[in-house]
Motif scaffolding. Structure first.
Motif, PDB file in Angstrom:
ATOM      1  N   LYS A 554      73.788 104.593  36.263  1.00 45.90           N
ATOM      2  CA  LYS A 554      73.445 104.161  37.615  1.00 45.90           C
ATOM      3  C   LYS A 554      72.114 103.424  37.625  1.00 45.90           C
ATOM      4  O   LYS A 554      71.963 102.384  38.273  1.00 45.90           O
ATOM      5  CB  LYS A 554      73.395 105.374  38.544  1.00 45.90           C
ATOM      6  N   LYS A 555      71.138 103.949  36.885  1.00 45.92           N
ATOM      7  CA  LYS A 555      69.824 103.306  36.834  1.00 45.92           C
ATOM      8  C   LYS A 555      69.865 102.022  35.996  1.00 45.92           C
ATOM      9  O   LYS A 555      69.134 101.070  36.255  1.00 45.92           O
ATOM     10  CB  LYS A 555      68.803 104.273  36.259  1.00 45.92           C
ATOM     11  N   ALA A 556      70.746 102.007  35.000  1.00 48.05           N
ATOM     12  CA  ALA A 556      70.816 100.831  34.118  1.00 48.05           C
ATOM     13  C   ALA A 556      71.340  99.592  34.827  1.00 48.05           C
ATOM     14  O   ALA A 556      71.095  98.470  34.385  1.00 48.05           O
ATOM     15  CB  ALA A 556      71.697 101.152  32.913  1.00 48.05           C
ATOM     16  N   VAL A 557      72.071  99.801  35.933  1.00 42.34           N
ATOM     17  CA  VAL A 557      72.626  98.646  36.655  1.00 42.34           C
ATOM     18  C   VAL A 557      71.868  98.364  37.950  1.00 42.34           C
ATOM     19  O   VAL A 557      72.354  97.626  38.802  1.00 42.34           O
ATOM     20  CB  VAL A 557      74.122  98.861  36.959  1.00 42.34           C
ATOM     21  N   THR A 558      70.689  98.937  38.097  1.00 34.14           N
ATOM     22  CA  THR A 558      69.903  98.671  39.297  1.00 34.14           C
ATOM     23  C   THR A 558      69.651  97.167  39.415  1.00 34.14           C
ATOM     24  O   THR A 558      69.182  96.537  38.463  1.00 34.14           O
ATOM     25  CB  THR A 558      68.548  99.400  39.234  1.00 34.14           C
ATOM     26  N   PRO A 559      69.967  96.562  40.555  1.00 34.66           N
ATOM     27  CA  PRO A 559      69.745  95.113  40.704  1.00 34.66           C
ATOM     28  C   PRO A 559      68.275  94.749  40.496  1.00 34.66           C
ATOM     29  O   PRO A 559      67.384  95.454  40.966  1.00 34.66           O
ATOM     30  CB  PRO A 559      70.186  94.827  42.138  1.00 34.66           C
ATOM     31  N   ILE A 560      68.036  93.663  39.792  1.00 30.71           N
ATOM     32  CA  ILE A 560      66.668  93.185  39.512  1.00 30.71           C
ATOM     33  C   ILE A 560      66.554  91.723  39.940  1.00 30.71           C
ATOM     34  O   ILE A 560      67.368  90.889  39.545  1.00 30.71           O
ATOM     35  CB  ILE A 560      66.318  93.299  38.021  1.00 30.71           C
ATOM     36  N   ILE A 561      65.556  91.457  40.759  1.00 28.53           N
ATOM     37  CA  ILE A 561      65.243  90.077  41.172  1.00 28.53           C
ATOM     38  C   ILE A 561      63.927  89.690  40.517  1.00 28.53           C
ATOM     39  O   ILE A 561      62.916  90.379  40.665  1.00 28.53           O
ATOM     40  CB  ILE A 561      65.135  89.943  42.694  1.00 28.53           C
ATOM     41  N   ALA A 562      63.939  88.597  39.766  1.00 26.81           N
ATOM     42  CA  ALA A 562      62.714  88.112  39.126  1.00 26.81           C
ATOM     43  C   ALA A 562      61.862  87.373  40.149  1.00 26.81           C
ATOM     44  O   ALA A 562      62.378  86.575  40.937  1.00 26.81           O
ATOM     45  CB  ALA A 562      63.059  87.197  37.962  1.00 26.81           C
ATOM     46  N   LEU A 563      60.575  87.644  40.118  1.00 20.74           N
ATOM     47  CA  LEU A 563      59.606  86.912  40.936  1.00 20.74           C
ATOM     48  C   LEU A 563      58.767  86.082  39.967  1.00 20.74           C
ATOM     49  O   LEU A 563      58.043  86.638  39.144  1.00 20.74           O
ATOM     50  CB  LEU A 563      58.712  87.868  41.731  1.00 20.74           C
ATOM     51  N   THR A 564      58.909  84.789  40.025  1.00 18.52           N
ATOM     52  CA  THR A 564      58.225  83.961  39.032  1.00 18.52           C
ATOM     53  C   THR A 564      57.485  82.799  39.664  1.00 18.52           C
ATOM     54  O   THR A 564      57.976  82.171  40.601  1.00 18.52           O
ATOM     55  CB  THR A 564      59.227  83.422  37.993  1.00 18.52           C
ATOM     56  N   ALA A 565      56.300  82.548  39.121  1.00 17.12           N
ATOM     57  CA  ALA A 565      55.553  81.350  39.488  1.00 17.12           C
ATOM     58  C   ALA A 565      55.541  80.379  38.320  1.00 17.12           C
ATOM     59  O   ALA A 565      54.805  79.408  38.321  1.00 17.12           O
ATOM     60  CB  ALA A 565      54.114  81.718  39.864  1.00 17.12           C
ATOM     61  N   SER A 566      56.370  80.661  37.318  1.00 16.13           N
ATOM     62  CA  SER A 566      56.400  79.838  36.112  1.00 16.13           C
ATOM     63  C   SER A 566      57.174  78.558  36.363  1.00 16.13           C
ATOM     64  O   SER A 566      58.033  78.490  37.236  1.00 16.13           O
ATOM     65  CB  SER A 566      57.026  80.619  34.958  1.00 16.13           C
ATOM     66  N   ALA A 567      56.871  77.533  35.520  1.00 16.36           N
ATOM     67  CA  ALA A 567      57.569  76.245  35.654  1.00 16.36           C
ATOM     68  C   ALA A 567      58.358  75.894  34.414  1.00 16.36           C
ATOM     69  O   ALA A 567      58.747  74.766  34.211  1.00 16.36           O
ATOM     70  CB  ALA A 567      56.558  75.131  35.921  1.00 16.36           C
ATOM     71  N   LEU A 568      58.575  76.891  33.533  1.00 13.67           N
ATOM     72  CA  LEU A 568      59.343  76.606  32.326  1.00 13.67           C
ATOM     73  C   LEU A 568      60.735  76.117  32.682  1.00 13.67           C
ATOM     74  O   LEU A 568      61.376  76.648  33.591  1.00 13.67           O
ATOM     75  CB  LEU A 568      59.437  77.862  31.455  1.00 13.67           C
ATOM     76  N   ILE A 569      61.210  75.118  31.927  1.00 16.96           N
ATOM     77  CA  ILE A 569      62.480  74.480  32.240  1.00 16.96           C
ATOM     78  C   ILE A 569      63.647  75.448  32.088  1.00 16.96           C
ATOM     79  O   ILE A 569      64.593  75.433  32.855  1.00 16.96           O
ATOM     80  CB  ILE A 569      62.661  73.238  31.334  1.00 16.96           C
ATOM     81  N   ASP A 570      63.564  76.319  31.065  1.00 22.72           N
ATOM     82  CA  ASP A 570      64.685  77.226  30.804  1.00 22.72           C
ATOM     83  C   ASP A 570      64.464  78.598  31.419  1.00 22.72           C
ATOM     84  O   ASP A 570      65.005  79.587  30.934  1.00 22.72           O
ATOM     85  CB  ASP A 570      64.899  77.348  29.300  1.00 22.72           C
ATOM     86  N   ILE A 571      63.658  78.693  32.487  1.00 25.16           N
ATOM     87  CA  ILE A 571      63.336  79.989  33.081  1.00 25.16           C
ATOM     88  C   ILE A 571      64.577  80.673  33.614  1.00 25.16           C
ATOM     89  O   ILE A 571      64.729  81.896  33.503  1.00 25.16           O
ATOM     90  CB  ILE A 571      62.265  79.820  34.186  1.00 25.16           C
ATOM     91  N   ARG A 572      65.496  79.897  34.180  1.00 23.05           N
ATOM     92  CA  ARG A 572      66.698  80.492  34.759  1.00 23.05           C
ATOM     93  C   ARG A 572      67.546  81.174  33.685  1.00 23.05           C
ATOM     94  O   ARG A 572      68.010  82.305  33.868  1.00 23.05           O
ATOM     95  CB  ARG A 572      67.513  79.406  35.458  1.00 23.05           C
ATOM     96  N   GLU A 573      67.722  80.487  32.538  1.00 21.45           N
ATOM     97  CA  GLU A 573      68.505  81.071  31.458  1.00 21.45           C
ATOM     98  C   GLU A 573      67.853  82.341  30.926  1.00 21.45           C
ATOM     99  O   GLU A 573      68.538  83.330  30.635  1.00 21.45           O
ATOM    100  CB  GLU A 573      68.671  80.052  30.329  1.00 21.45           C
TER     101      GLU A 573
END
Length: 615
Positions: A554-573
């Motif tokens: 149950k804890k292993a599937v806790t939804p996670i939203i990334a908060l990023t101020a980074s501009a790396l091109i491959d950040i989404r991947e």
């Protein structure tokens, strides 16, 4: 380059060129000195034959002497060594045939020497193809003549001539000298070429080393540039997140009219700064060549309405008439393409049109140009009644960091990257932009894009009544049942999140780094996790990976939203590869974050996540 050699030139220095290869210059030298040697020998033979009253031989030798003089003069005027070589070989072949078949009617040592000279000279001067041809033309007739004349038969009823001993000795000596000279000369040229080749090879090796160092330096520079932009993006976006976030919070608190005006100015200025940062980062992504275009299904009409719907209030604020005209034949079309990049292009064009138009209207047209059932060609046009562009400045406006003039930049502001981004994106898609503009009357930007049409049936959307989303003003607490963990090391952002969550009546806990976040998930119960990516001790990527490895399913599937101020091109991947569900870029919009939290904590979303883990 060769020096200009006049008609009366006799010097070899004026016909040698620095631009030619050493082999070509060697061939010119061989012709120059060889013709001089032949000229001297033939002159002595001609004088000797005149003294001895040998009329026939005198005519032949005199004709040969004139030919040699003409060829020598031509060489010193125009050093066309190929033409002179062919002329000498043709002349030598004719002399060989005339001497063997007509004059002497025998194959003597001079004939053999002449054949050898022609064979060697043909290969060295003109290469394998011509060398082989001239060899066959001389060797085959001589061999046939020797076979035919083996029975002491003459070819024609003509008394053969005989060379005197002095002429024979002089001819044989000259031929031997020419044979030795040709071999010696080309051996030296060969040695020179080998030395030059070795020198060039060493120089090429040095240049390759320099090139490798330059490429390595360029790659490091590009990487440093990317890392610098990523770092600067993070450092700029982090305080911007606080500025915009606090502005939003204060505007949610029913400020007085004068306070609201100040907050709107603050938010507007922060938004402009964010737009500049985004433009620079977008342009860097495009220039790096790492832009990847998606191919997904989308409703073109809905996309255009969404883009222009967000821009229309800006036009209304300026008193402009904003018109979105979508061809009725397009409204039910579901096409395949990249809606994100198309949004970027249209948004920049519409934003520019509003920006540079003080009165009148902005007209956005979407027209079906060609319909082939499985593919459609759509014309997009953005027309305004703004300041217009001078004809000589039409190309300049598409250059990065460039606007039509300094006055335009000062009056209207901006980085000058909007149209540069538009042009690069369209060019990467194989699309050309057309511009029509008149100063003081407005501009029109248009382009055509061909889209594949989706073959899947269009499912009509049924709009169901929804419960109103709780807002900060209505005091509802439909998110009060959620328990959120925020992994964030920046104190200002932590304070902002606390204030925002108190507005939403969310229960929240905070961790200063990724390691503490993993620990809190192990011992606590959270409905969703907001994970900053750049943190001390353990970053957000590693923290998300560790959470996904927890033994408690149950804890292993806790939804996670990334908060990023980074501009790396491959950040989404990277975000999705580490097991996170979604991401929000800083500075984030409160409504966007709220929607994603609601979406990921809904029953259907959790059920889907659990089923994926079970698989």
């Amino acid at each position: 380059m060769a020096k200009a050699a006049g008609f009366f030139n006799l010097s070899i220095k004026n016909i040698l060129a620095n631009g030619r290869s050493s082999l070509e210059n060697a061939r010119i030298r061989l012709l120059y000195y060889g013709l001089l040697l032949i000229l001297g020998t033939v002159s002595v033979i001609f004088i000797n034959q005149l003294v001895q009253n040998q009329a026939v031989m005198g005519y032949i030798t005199g004709t040969l002497l004139i030919c040699i003089i003409i060829l020598f003069k031509y060489l010193t005027w125009k050093p066309d060594w190929r033409f002179v070589s062919h002329a000498l070989l043709v002349t030598g072949t004719m002399i060989n045939m005339v001497d063997a078949f007509l004059i002497f009617q025998q194959v003597d040592i001079i004939s053999v020497q002449l054949v050898l000279l022609i064979v060697i000279f043909g290969f060295y001067m003109l290469g394998q193809k011509w060398g082989m041809l001239y060899s066959i033309l001389n060797v085959v007739p001589i061999i046939l003549f020797m076979i035919y004349s083996s029975n002491n038969l003459y070819i024609i009823n003509f008394r053969p001539s005989h060379l005197d001993q002095a002429t024979l000795i002089l001819g044989v000596l000259t031929n031997f000298i020419l044979l030795v000279f040709i071999h010696n000369h080309f051996y030296q040229a060969f040695q020179t070429n080998m030395r030059q080749l070795k020198k060039n090879s060493e120089e090429q090796g040095r240049l390759n080393s320099v090139l490798e160092a330059a490429i390595d330096k360029a790659e490091k520079s590009s990487l440093a540039k990317s890392e610098f932009l990523s770092t600067m993006s993070h450092e700029i976006r982090t305080p911007l997140n606080a500025v915009i976030g606090m502005s939003n919070l204060l505007m949610m608190s029913n400020p007085r009219p004068d306070q609201k005006e100040n907050l709107e100015i603050l938010k507007f200025s922060a938004g402009n700064l964010l737009a500049i940062v985004n433009d620079v980062l977008d342009f860097n992504k495009i220039e790096s060549g790492k832009i990847v275009f998606e191919n997904i299904r989308f409703n073109l009409a809905e996309l255009m309405q969404n883009i222009c719907g967000g821009q229309k209030p800006k036009a209304i604020e300026k008193g402009l008439n904003f018109v979105l005209d979508i061809d009725s034949r397009v409204k039910n079309k579901v096409v395949i393409g990249d809606p994100t990049r198309l949004t970027q292009v249209i948004f920049n064009l519409v934003s520019n049109a509003i920006k540079f138009t003080q009165q009148g209207e902005v007209h956005v047209l979407v027209e079906l140009v060609e319909d082939r059932h499985d593919r459609v060609t759509i014309q997009f046009s953005v027309k305004d009644t703004g300041i217009g562009i001078e004809k000589e400045n039409l190309n300049a406006i598409f250059e990065p960091f460039t606007q039509e003039s300094v006055t335009t930049t000062r009056q209207y502001g901006g980085t000058g990257l909007g149209l540069a981004i538009v042009k690069r994106l369209l060019e990467l898609s194989g699309v050309q932009m057309q511009v029509l503009s008149q100063p003081g009357r407005g501009s029109e930007f248009s382009f055509n894009i061909e889209f594949p049409v989706s073959t899947e049936p269009v499912v009509e959307k049924v709009i169901k009544p929804q419960e109103p989303v709780a807002t900060e003003q209505d005091g509802e607490s439909d998110m009060s049942h959620l328990n959120v963990l925020v992994a964030e090391d920046n104190m200002v952002n932590t304070m902002l999140m606390k204030k925002l969550f108190s507005k939403w009546k969310l229960k929240s806990s905070f961790a200063e780094n990724g390691a503490l976040a993993v620990e809190q998930v192990q011992y606590g119960n959270f409905d969703i996790i907001l994970m900053d990516l750049q943190m001390p001790v353990m970053n957000g990527f590693d923290a998300a990976t560790e959470i996904r490895k927890l033994k408690d399913p149950k804890k292993a599937v806790t939804p996670i939203i990334a908060l990023t101020a980074s501009a790396l091109i491959d950040i989404r991947e990277k975000v999705f590869d580490s097991g996170m569900n979604d991401y929000v870029s800083k500075p984030f919009k409160p409504n966007e974050l709220r929607e994603k939290i609601m979406k990921l904590t809904s029953g259907d979303a959790l059920l889907n996540d659990n089923s994926q883990v079970a698989l």
